[in-house]
Design a protein around this motif. Structure first.
Motif, short mmCIF file in Angstrom:
data_model
loop_
_atom_site.label_atom_id
_atom_site.label_comp_id
_atom_site.label_asym_id
_atom_site.label_seq_id
_atom_site.Cartn_x
_atom_site.Cartn_y
_atom_site.Cartn_z
N SER A 1 68.30 33.03 -71.95
CA SER A 1 67.85 34.17 -71.29
C SER A 1 66.74 34.98 -72.33
O SER A 1 66.51 34.38 -73.42
CB SER A 1 68.85 35.20 -71.38
OG SER A 1 69.71 34.88 -70.24
N ARG B 1 66.66 40.38 -70.33
CA ARG B 1 67.72 40.94 -69.43
C ARG B 1 69.29 40.60 -70.02
O ARG B 1 69.39 39.21 -70.21
CB ARG B 1 67.34 40.96 -68.32
CG ARG B 1 66.35 41.27 -67.47
CD ARG B 1 65.93 41.10 -65.92
NE ARG B 1 67.02 41.82 -65.29
CZ ARG B 1 67.98 41.02 -64.61
NH1 ARG B 1 67.85 39.60 -64.67
NH2 ARG B 1 68.97 41.50 -63.85
N ASP C 1 74.38 34.95 -63.85
CA ASP C 1 73.04 35.42 -63.68
C ASP C 1 72.42 35.72 -64.98
O ASP C 1 72.81 36.14 -65.95
CB ASP C 1 72.82 36.53 -62.48
CG ASP C 1 73.14 36.34 -61.37
OD1 ASP C 1 73.52 35.08 -61.02
OD2 ASP C 1 73.18 37.22 -60.59
N ASP C 2 70.98 34.95 -65.18
CA ASP C 2 70.05 35.34 -66.19
C ASP C 2 68.78 35.47 -65.76
O ASP C 2 68.34 35.18 -64.67
CB ASP C 2 70.30 34.27 -67.46
CG ASP C 2 70.09 32.86 -66.92
OD1 ASP C 2 69.01 32.73 -66.20
OD2 ASP C 2 70.85 31.79 -66.93
N ASP C 3 67.74 35.67 -66.54
CA ASP C 3 66.27 36.02 -66.40
C ASP C 3 65.55 34.86 -66.45
O ASP C 3 64.16 34.97 -66.58
CB ASP C 3 65.72 37.11 -66.99
CG ASP C 3 65.93 37.03 -68.38
OD1 ASP C 3 66.35 35.97 -69.06
OD2 ASP C 3 65.45 37.98 -69.16
N ASP C 4 66.00 33.45 -66.74
CA ASP C 4 65.26 32.26 -67.03
C ASP C 4 65.30 31.53 -65.46
O ASP C 4 66.08 31.55 -64.84
CB ASP C 4 66.07 31.19 -67.81
CG ASP C 4 65.24 30.04 -68.08
OD1 ASP C 4 63.89 30.17 -67.86
OD2 ASP C 4 65.97 28.99 -68.43
N HIS C 5 64.01 31.36 -65.14
CA HIS C 5 63.69 30.80 -63.73
C HIS C 5 63.85 29.21 -63.72
O HIS C 5 63.81 28.79 -62.55
CB HIS C 5 62.40 31.09 -63.30
CG HIS C 5 61.99 32.49 -63.13
ND1 HIS C 5 62.41 33.10 -61.98
CD2 HIS C 5 61.48 33.58 -63.96
CE1 HIS C 5 62.09 34.34 -62.03
NE2 HIS C 5 61.39 34.64 -63.20
N ALA D 1 64.65 37.88 -60.10
CA ALA D 1 64.80 38.01 -61.37
C ALA D 1 64.77 36.72 -62.50
O ALA D 1 64.52 36.78 -63.81
CB ALA D 1 65.65 39.10 -61.87
N GLY D 2 65.32 35.65 -61.89
CA GLY D 2 65.74 34.45 -62.69
C GLY D 2 66.34 33.28 -61.74
O GLY D 2 65.89 32.76 -60.94
#
Length: 805
Positions: A733, A736, A753-757, A792-793
């Motif tokens: 991440s 976030r 969930d994390d903000d890495d795509h 967001a990811g």
């Protein structure tokens, strides 16, 4: 009151015949010369009541003391009697139809001018003679209105065994035209006023010479010629004309029989019905027993390898038609049995050579050899002594089956002419059966294709119950372009899809398969409804200009109690509210059909409550030619609101209410979902800082929550997998916090969930590798797992099966 008597039932009275109708006397004489049937017409013509005639000697009631001289018209001074032809018939000396004319004294009137016919009733059972007689007064051929006469019967009978007589009438009247023969068979014998029908063109079995009795010499000549032909011997020169006439008549009769059979078989492409038609077409006119056998693959509607059948080929007995007493063949040779045939049998010879096999008489030895194939069943009494003809049923030089034809010992044996007739019959029947087989095969292919394209949706997904129906529009259009689907999404959500490709047939089905696969793929990527339809429209345009379809796409979130919907030219869905049972059409932006291109799609959100029902269908359910579609939509709303014990019952209620099974041309796809939702206390969420210490906190939180839910057995594997996913999320991440959520539904769902795509992938980790073991562990321990992108990811999730209670 019987016609032809006064109110007191006394002597007959003379009453004028109706226009075009002449009273006809019908008398049946048994083998002993006794009268067994005496019609009202006979009572009227001969003046003897029925109760006095039955059982008496026919010669006492039908005087035969003399005959008319050849070529002389009847005159008042002619002797009484019906002539020597009839006398020989009553004595059992006549074996073919005959006719004549004579003068006969009748009570209370002058001598009657009588026309008569005598027909031996051939076939198994007691021998009988059918005698028809009519008053010829008023029938004068000189006016040119008619040349020939044909007997017909009124539709009433009290003759015992009349049903048997009706079945054998084509044998009694072998040259009767097809239409008249069918009519006479249907009507059989009369009570009351039968008729004589006049025609200048109709051919009848026997045409009496006006004023001339049939000569005994003429009969003898024809009998001698017929015997010679039947024995296969040359016809003597002096009988050549008679033999040629008989041979021509026999050929003509067989051609008419084949034409009649051709008209009676192949009325449909249904294989079972065609089999029955073929069997019944030959009994009893050509044979007394007909057993039909087909290859196993033909019965199943499947293809089979080319080549000659062998002793391992299975043959299904698909029909047995006979004139024996009911049930005699059922136990010994039941329909549906499959069996091979040994090489020494005539059946094997027929199916390997593709040619008819003629057995004039089945000997004791052959009967024993055939019966040996039937385990613990003695078939010898049914076949021994009978004449047998085995004919192949083939088409395009391929043997599909064969027919076993048997004649009773009392009937003439099959001869070479019968062999030729049977071969032609089998060729026509084989072609009809092959057409039915190919249609059945194509139908099976179509059904298999359709079934493979329609999804098998489980009756329950997270937070909802589902029921579906698919109905083809017509029998010939079993493959269509309507489809439905339900796709499982992450977060406990479900996507519902209903679509309709324009057109029918394989092309529409193929396009439907492509679009359905594309929807499933894009739904798995968690594309928003409007974006999914946009991408689907682009795909349809790339596939071709003719690709047009309507589509309704909805995503149900059981946690947020919301529906997100987008429409591409499809009819709107119906939402049935659980609180008051009210149903409504959801007001959605219609949009253009998929494939039009250049048209935006809009999505709407609708709040729903637990227990609400969503109904989505194709226009085949609500659209009727000539009616406004609003009528069908109103009927859909009304039927969807009816209470039902189950989802399947609710679907059936809608189908019945809109009369879908009543001949609609279009396909129907119906999907209904009961939106049950997920209770808030079955959802637990945490926010985790981007610090390695949060991994331990996440494990403890999951362990404690599972104990509170009574799911302690799931705690160890859940803790282990949560630790791996949170570790990866904290490591990758950017800013976030990491979100962790547990959802207790039909399964235990865990999401991180994390903000890495960048989506993680499953790797083959070696013993010394530092990375790759986490997802391998999740894949091994979980019931199901996956990843998906978010705004967001990304989200990584897994499911565990709940323990049984």
């Amino acid at each position: 009151m019987d016609r032809g008597t006064d109110s007191a039932g006394q002597s007959p009275v003379t009453e004028p015949a109706e226009p075009g109708r002449v009273p006809l006397a019908v008398v049946v004489v048994d083998r002993d010369g006794l009268v067994s049937h005496w019609s009202r017409g006979a009572r009227r013509l001969f003046g003897v009541p029925k109760d006095e005639a039955i059982g008496r000697t026919a010669l006492d009631l039908l005087p035969v003391s003399g005959a008319l001289p050849a070529g002389q018209d009847p005159a008042p001074h002619a002797e009484d009697g019906l002539g020597p032809d009839l006398e020989s018939s009553l004595d059992g000396g006549l074996s073919y139809p005959a006719a004549g004319r004579a003068r006969l004294a009748a009570p209370d009137r002058e001598r009657a001018d009588v026309l008569w016919w005598a027909y031996p009733l051939v076939g198994p059972g007691p021998e009988r003679l059918l005698v028809l007689a009519a008053d010829a007064d008023g029938l004068r051929p000189g006016d040119g209105t008619f040349e020939r006469i044909a007997p017909g019967f009124a539709p009433h009978t009290d003759l015992p065994g009349a049903e048997d007589l009706a079945r054998r009438l084509p044998e009694v009247l072998p040259s009767m035209s097809v239409g008249e023969s069918a009519r006479i068979v249907a009507q059989i014998l009369e009570l009351g006023y039968p008729v004589l029908e006049f025609s200048q063109n109709d051919r009848v079995p026997v045409t009496p010479d006006w004023g001339v009795a049939r000569r005994a010499e003429r009969k003898a000549r024809r009998e001698r010629a017929a015997r010679a032909l039947a024995a296969g011997e040359p016809v003597p020169e002096e009988l050549r004309d008679e033999g040629e006439d008989l041979e021509y008549a026999a050929v003509r009769e067989r051609l008419e029989f084949l034409n009649e059979v051709s008209g009676r078989i192949g009325t449909s492409l249904d294989l079972s019905r065609t089999i029955i038609e073929v069997s019944r077409a030959v009994v009893p006119r050509f044979t007394d027993v007909a057993g039909t056998y087909l290859r196993e693959q033909v019965v199943a509607g499947e293809e089979f390898a080319d080549g000659v059948p062998d002793t391992t080929t299975l043959w299904h007995r698909v029909a047995v038609e006979h004139t024996d007493e009911p049930g005699r063949w059922d136990d010994v040779v039941p329909v549906g049995e499959a069996m091979p045939f040994p090489a020494h049998t005539p059946f094997f010879q027929c199916m390997t050579s593709g040619e008819p096999v003629l057995v004039p008489r089945i000997s004791e030895e052959m009967g024993h050899a055939i019966a040996a194939q039937f385990d613990k069943r003695d078939i010898r009494p049914l076949i021994t002594g009978r004449s047998m003809l085995v004919v192949p049923l083939k088409a395009r030089n391929v043997v599909l089956g064969f027919m076993i034809l048997l004649r009773h010992p009392e009937r003439p044996v099959f001869n070479d002419m019968d062999r030729v007739t049977g071969a032609e019959l089998a060729a026509r029947a084989g072609l009809v059966l092959d057409n039915a087989r190919m249609y059945t095969f194509q139908e099976n292919v179509a059904e298999t294709l359709q079934d493979s394209m329609l999804p098998h949706i489980p009756p329950r997904l997270t937070g909802c119950d589902i029921a579906t129906r698919y109905l083809p529009g017509t029998l010939l259009g079993r493959v269509g372009g309507d489809w439905f689907d339900a796709v499982k999404l992450h977060g406990g959500r479900t996507a519902f899809v209903v679509g309709d490709v324009m057109g029918h047939g394989l092309n529409s089905a193929a396009m439907m398969g492509q679009l359905r696969t594309a929807v499933q793929t894009m739904a798995g990527l968690d594309l928003p409804p409007a974006q999914l339809l946009r991408n689907l429209d682009d795909l349809a345009q790339r596939l071709g200009d003719s690709y047009l379809a309507t589509c309704l796409y909805a995503v149900y979130d059981p946690i947020g109690s919301e529906l997100h919907l987008a429409n591409a030219g499809h009819i709107p869905p119906v939402l049935v509210r659980a609180d008051d049972g009210r149903s409504e059409l959801l007001d959605l932006p219609t949009g253009a059909p998929i494939g039009v291109g250049g048209v935006p799609f809009e999505a709407v959100s609708v709040h729903v409550e637990p227990g609400d029902r969503l109904v989505m269908c194709t226009d085949g359910l609500v659209e009727v030619r000539g009616e406004d579609i609003g009528v069908g939509l109103a009927a859909l709303c009304e039927s969807a609101a009816h209470p039902a014990a189950s989802m399947d019952d609710a679907c059936d209620t809608i189908i019945r209410a809109l009369n879908t099974c009543g001949g609609r041309k279009d396909d129907v796809a119906l999907l209904m979902a009961r939106l049950g939702g997920i209770e808030p206390h079955h959802v637990a969420e945490w926010r985790l800082a981007l610090h390695p210490a949060e991994v331990g906190r996440a494990r403890a939180a999951v362990r404690e929550q599972l104990h509170d839910w009574g799911l302690a057995p799931l705690a160890p594997p859940a803790e282990l997998m949560v630790g791996e996913l949170v570790t990866n999320a904290v490591r990758h991440s950017h800013a976030r916090p990491v979100a962790l959520r547990l959802v207790r539904g039909d399964t235990l769902l865990c999401e991180v969930d994390d903000d890495d795509h960048e989506l993680p992938t499953l790797l083959n980790a070696g013993p010394l590798d530092d990375f790759g073991r986490g997802l391998r562990l999740v894949s091994t321990l979980s019931r199901e797992w996956g990843t998906s992108r978010t705004k967001a990811g990304k989200t990584v999730w897994f499911e565990l099966t709940l323990p049984r209670r």
